[in-house]
Design a protein around this motif. Structure first.
Motif, PDB file in Angstrom:
ATOM      1  N   GLU A 211      -2.056  10.778   0.204  1.00  0.00           N
ATOM      2  CA  GLU A 211      -1.215  10.337  -0.906  1.00  0.00           C
ATOM      3  C   GLU A 211       0.072   9.686  -0.400  1.00  0.00           C
ATOM      4  OE1 GLU A 211      -2.177  10.196  -4.080  1.00  0.00           O
ATOM      5  OE2 GLU A 211      -4.094  10.960  -3.357  1.00  0.00           O
ATOM      6  N   ALA A 212       0.667  10.254   0.635  1.00  0.00           N
ATOM      7  CA  ALA A 212       1.879   9.658   1.208  1.00  0.00           C
ATOM      8  C   ALA A 212       1.583   8.267   1.750  1.00  0.00           C
ATOM      9  CB  ALA A 212       2.434  10.562   2.316  1.00  0.00           C
ATOM     10  N   LEU A 213       0.425   8.106   2.389  1.00  0.00           N
ATOM     11  CA  LEU A 213       0.084   6.810   2.971  1.00  0.00           C
ATOM     12  C   LEU A 213      -0.309   5.790   1.903  1.00  0.00           C
ATOM     13  CD1 LEU A 213      -1.650   7.957   6.259  1.00  0.00           C
ATOM     14  CD2 LEU A 213       0.692   7.114   5.924  1.00  0.00           C
ATOM     15  N   LEU A 214      -0.805   6.243   0.762  1.00  0.00           N
ATOM     16  CA  LEU A 214      -1.029   5.327  -0.352  1.00  0.00           C
ATOM     17  C   LEU A 214       0.308   4.765  -0.843  1.00  0.00           C
ATOM     18  CD1 LEU A 214      -3.829   7.198  -2.337  1.00  0.00           C
ATOM     19  CD2 LEU A 214      -4.049   5.040  -1.081  1.00  0.00           C
ATOM     20  N   HIS A 215       1.338   5.595  -0.863  1.00  0.00           N
ATOM     21  CA  HIS A 215       2.675   5.113  -1.219  1.00  0.00           C
ATOM     22  C   HIS A 215       3.166   4.093  -0.201  1.00  0.00           C
ATOM     23  CE1 HIS A 215       3.207   7.905  -4.486  1.00  0.00           C
ATOM     24  NE2 HIS A 215       4.446   7.482  -4.650  1.00  0.00           N
ATOM     25  N   VAL A 216       2.892   4.354   1.066  1.00  0.00           N
ATOM     26  CA  VAL A 216       3.280   3.396   2.109  1.00  0.00           C
ATOM     27  C   VAL A 216       2.639   2.040   1.830  1.00  0.00           C
ATOM     28  CG1 VAL A 216       3.077   2.821   4.568  1.00  0.00           C
ATOM     29  CG2 VAL A 216       3.731   5.146   3.870  1.00  0.00           C
ATOM     30  N   ALA A 217       1.362   2.047   1.457  1.00  0.00           N
ATOM     31  CA  ALA A 217       0.660   0.787   1.200  1.00  0.00           C
ATOM     32  C   ALA A 217       1.361  -0.033   0.128  1.00  0.00           C
ATOM     33  CB  ALA A 217      -0.792   1.056   0.798  1.00  0.00           C
ATOM     34  N   ILE A 218       1.796   0.621  -0.928  1.00  0.00           N
ATOM     35  CA  ILE A 218       2.423  -0.094  -2.033  1.00  0.00           C
ATOM     36  C   ILE A 218       3.858  -0.495  -1.711  1.00  0.00           C
ATOM     37  CG2 ILE A 218       3.184   0.112  -4.445  1.00  0.00           C
ATOM     38  CD1 ILE A 218       0.074  -0.221  -3.933  1.00  0.00           C
ATOM     39  N   TYR A 219       4.612   0.403  -1.122  1.00  0.00           N
ATOM     40  CA  TYR A 219       6.038   0.160  -0.942  1.00  0.00           C
ATOM     41  C   TYR A 219       6.427  -0.427   0.410  1.00  0.00           C
ATOM     42  CZ  TYR A 219       6.643   2.461  -5.366  1.00  0.00           C
ATOM     43  OH  TYR A 219       6.579   2.768  -6.699  1.00  0.00           O
ATOM     44  N   ALA A 220       5.555  -0.308   1.420  1.00  0.00           N
ATOM     45  CA  ALA A 220       5.904  -0.836   2.747  1.00  0.00           C
ATOM     46  C   ALA A 220       4.865  -1.810   3.283  1.00  0.00           C
ATOM     47  CB  ALA A 220       6.099   0.306   3.737  1.00  0.00           C
ATOM     48  N   GLY A 221       3.719  -1.878   2.630  1.00  0.00           N
ATOM     49  CA  GLY A 221       2.715  -2.839   3.035  1.00  0.00           C
ATOM     50  C   GLY A 221       1.398  -2.219   3.455  1.00  0.00           C
ATOM     51  N   VAL A 222       0.338  -2.901   3.082  1.00  0.00           N
ATOM     52  CA  VAL A 222      -1.017  -2.448   3.401  1.00  0.00           C
ATOM     53  C   VAL A 222      -1.252  -2.353   4.907  1.00  0.00           C
ATOM     54  CG1 VAL A 222      -3.471  -3.061   3.201  1.00  0.00           C
ATOM     55  CG2 VAL A 222      -1.980  -3.150   1.187  1.00  0.00           C
ATOM     56  N   PRO A 223      -0.817  -3.321   5.713  1.00  0.00           N
ATOM     57  CA  PRO A 223      -1.065  -3.197   7.154  1.00  0.00           C
ATOM     58  C   PRO A 223      -0.446  -1.935   7.768  1.00  0.00           C
ATOM     59  CG  PRO A 223      -0.517  -5.457   6.628  1.00  0.00           C
ATOM     60  CD  PRO A 223      -0.255  -4.648   5.389  1.00  0.00           C
TER      61      PRO A 223
ATOM     62  N   ALA B  40       0.166   0.948   6.247  1.00  0.00           N
ATOM     63  CA  ALA B  40      -0.617   2.091   5.789  1.00  0.00           C
ATOM     64  C   ALA B  40      -1.976   2.125   6.471  1.00  0.00           C
ATOM     65  CB  ALA B  40      -0.791   2.048   4.275  1.00  0.00           C
ATOM     66  N   ASN B  41      -2.614   0.977   6.590  1.00  0.00           N
ATOM     67  CA  ASN B  41      -3.921   0.908   7.225  1.00  0.00           C
ATOM     68  C   ASN B  41      -3.860   1.433   8.657  1.00  0.00           C
ATOM     69  OD1 ASN B  41      -6.708   0.137   7.368  1.00  0.00           O
ATOM     70  ND2 ASN B  41      -6.073  -1.670   8.525  1.00  0.00           N
ATOM     71  N   HIS B  42      -2.845   1.008   9.386  1.00  0.00           N
ATOM     72  CA  HIS B  42      -2.710   1.452  10.772  1.00  0.00           C
ATOM     73  C   HIS B  42      -2.426   2.954  10.835  1.00  0.00           C
ATOM     74  CE1 HIS B  42      -2.332   0.854  15.006  1.00  0.00           C
ATOM     75  NE2 HIS B  42      -1.142   1.427  15.006  1.00  0.00           N
ATOM     76  N   ALA B  43      -1.559   3.443   9.963  1.00  0.00           N
ATOM     77  CA  ALA B  43      -1.246   4.871   9.940  1.00  0.00           C
ATOM     78  C   ALA B  43      -2.465   5.703   9.553  1.00  0.00           C
ATOM     79  CB  ALA B  43      -0.083   5.145   8.992  1.00  0.00           C
ATOM     80  N   ILE B  44      -3.299   5.194   8.662  1.00  0.00           N
ATOM     81  CA  ILE B  44      -4.527   5.900   8.292  1.00  0.00           C
ATOM     82  C   ILE B  44      -5.444   6.022   9.502  1.00  0.00           C
ATOM     83  CG2 ILE B  44      -6.664   5.652   6.947  1.00  0.00           C
ATOM     84  CD1 ILE B  44      -4.800   4.626   4.630  1.00  0.00           C
ATOM     85  N   LYS B  45      -5.546   4.966  10.289  1.00  0.00           N
ATOM     86  CA  LYS B  45      -6.352   5.037  11.521  1.00  0.00           C
ATOM     87  C   LYS B  45      -5.813   6.102  12.460  1.00  0.00           C
ATOM     88  CE  LYS B  45      -7.759   0.209  11.360  1.00  0.00           C
ATOM     89  NZ  LYS B  45      -7.553  -1.141  11.901  1.00  0.00           N
ATOM     90  N   ILE B  46      -4.504   6.160  12.587  1.00  0.00           N
ATOM     91  CA  ILE B  46      -3.886   7.175  13.449  1.00  0.00           C
ATOM     92  C   ILE B  46      -4.174   8.573  12.915  1.00  0.00           C
ATOM     93  CG2 ILE B  46      -1.667   8.104  14.229  1.00  0.00           C
ATOM     94  CD1 ILE B  46      -0.676   5.137  14.246  1.00  0.00           C
ATOM     95  N   ALA B  47      -3.997   8.768  11.613  1.00  0.00           N
ATOM     96  CA  ALA B  47      -4.243  10.077  11.010  1.00  0.00           C
ATOM     97  C   ALA B  47      -5.698  10.501  11.204  1.00  0.00           C
ATOM     98  CB  ALA B  47      -3.875  10.055   9.532  1.00  0.00           C
ATOM     99  N   LYS B  48      -6.640   9.575  10.998  1.00  0.00           N
ATOM    100  CA  LYS B  48      -8.066   9.903  11.186  1.00  0.00           C
ATOM    101  C   LYS B  48      -8.336  10.338  12.625  1.00  0.00           C
ATOM    102  CE  LYS B  48     -11.039   7.003   9.411  1.00  0.00           C
ATOM    103  NZ  LYS B  48     -11.681   5.765   8.906  1.00  0.00           N
ATOM    104  N   LYS B  49      -7.709   9.673  13.581  1.00  0.00           N
ATOM    105  CA  LYS B  49      -7.885  10.040  14.993  1.00  0.00           C
ATOM    106  C   LYS B  49      -7.335  11.442  15.259  1.00  0.00           C
ATOM    107  CE  LYS B  49      -6.979   8.395  19.666  1.00  0.00           C
ATOM    108  NZ  LYS B  49      -5.890   9.026  20.375  1.00  0.00           N
TER     109      LYS B  49
END
Length: 120
Positions: free
Chosen positions: A86-98, A100-109
């Motif tokens: 949910e925090a990273l979804l906020h990042v996508a909207i307020y700071a940019g999809v790229p 959030a996308n990169h942070a999601i990859k990091i979190a998954k790892k």
């Protein structure tokens, strides 16, 4: 230092302490006092809430190593994988999809590493 250890864990804090030199000792003292002694120790937000805010901010700023460290720390703060999502979804909207996308990859790892450690 108590708050820093409770969030990041003894292993991480001990490793950071062992790597400290005369050059960066003032920096380590600053972050321990300011971030952990003042901000993270305030009673208005829980460690879970602070964790979510911190991960979102670090993701927005592109601070990959710090994102990974704080995702790992959620085992100590109580923030769930759903909270992080949910925090990273906020990042996508307020700071940019790229970002959030990169942070999601990091979190998954990090999640995969945590799951492997748990499985033994």
């Amino acid at each position: 230092m108590t708050t820093r250890r409770s969030v990041l864990g003894d292993v991480h804090v001990d490793r950071a302490g062992a790597a400290t030199t005369e050059f960066d000792r003032p920096f380590q003292e600053l972050i321990t006092e300011a971030a952990w002694g003042h901000v993270w120790s305030r009673p208005a937000l829980t460690k879970r809430e602070r964790s979510m805010i911190t991960i979102a901010l670090l993701a927005a700023l592109g601070q990959d190593d710090e994102v990974a460290m704080h995702v790992r720390a959620t085992v100590n703060t109580g923030a769930t994988r759903e909270d992080i999502r949910e925090a990273l979804l906020h990042v996508a909207i307020y700071a940019g999809v790229p970002a959030a996308n990169h942070a999601i990859k990091i979190a998954k790892k990090v999640f995969a590493e945590l799951d492997a450690e748990k499985a033994g």
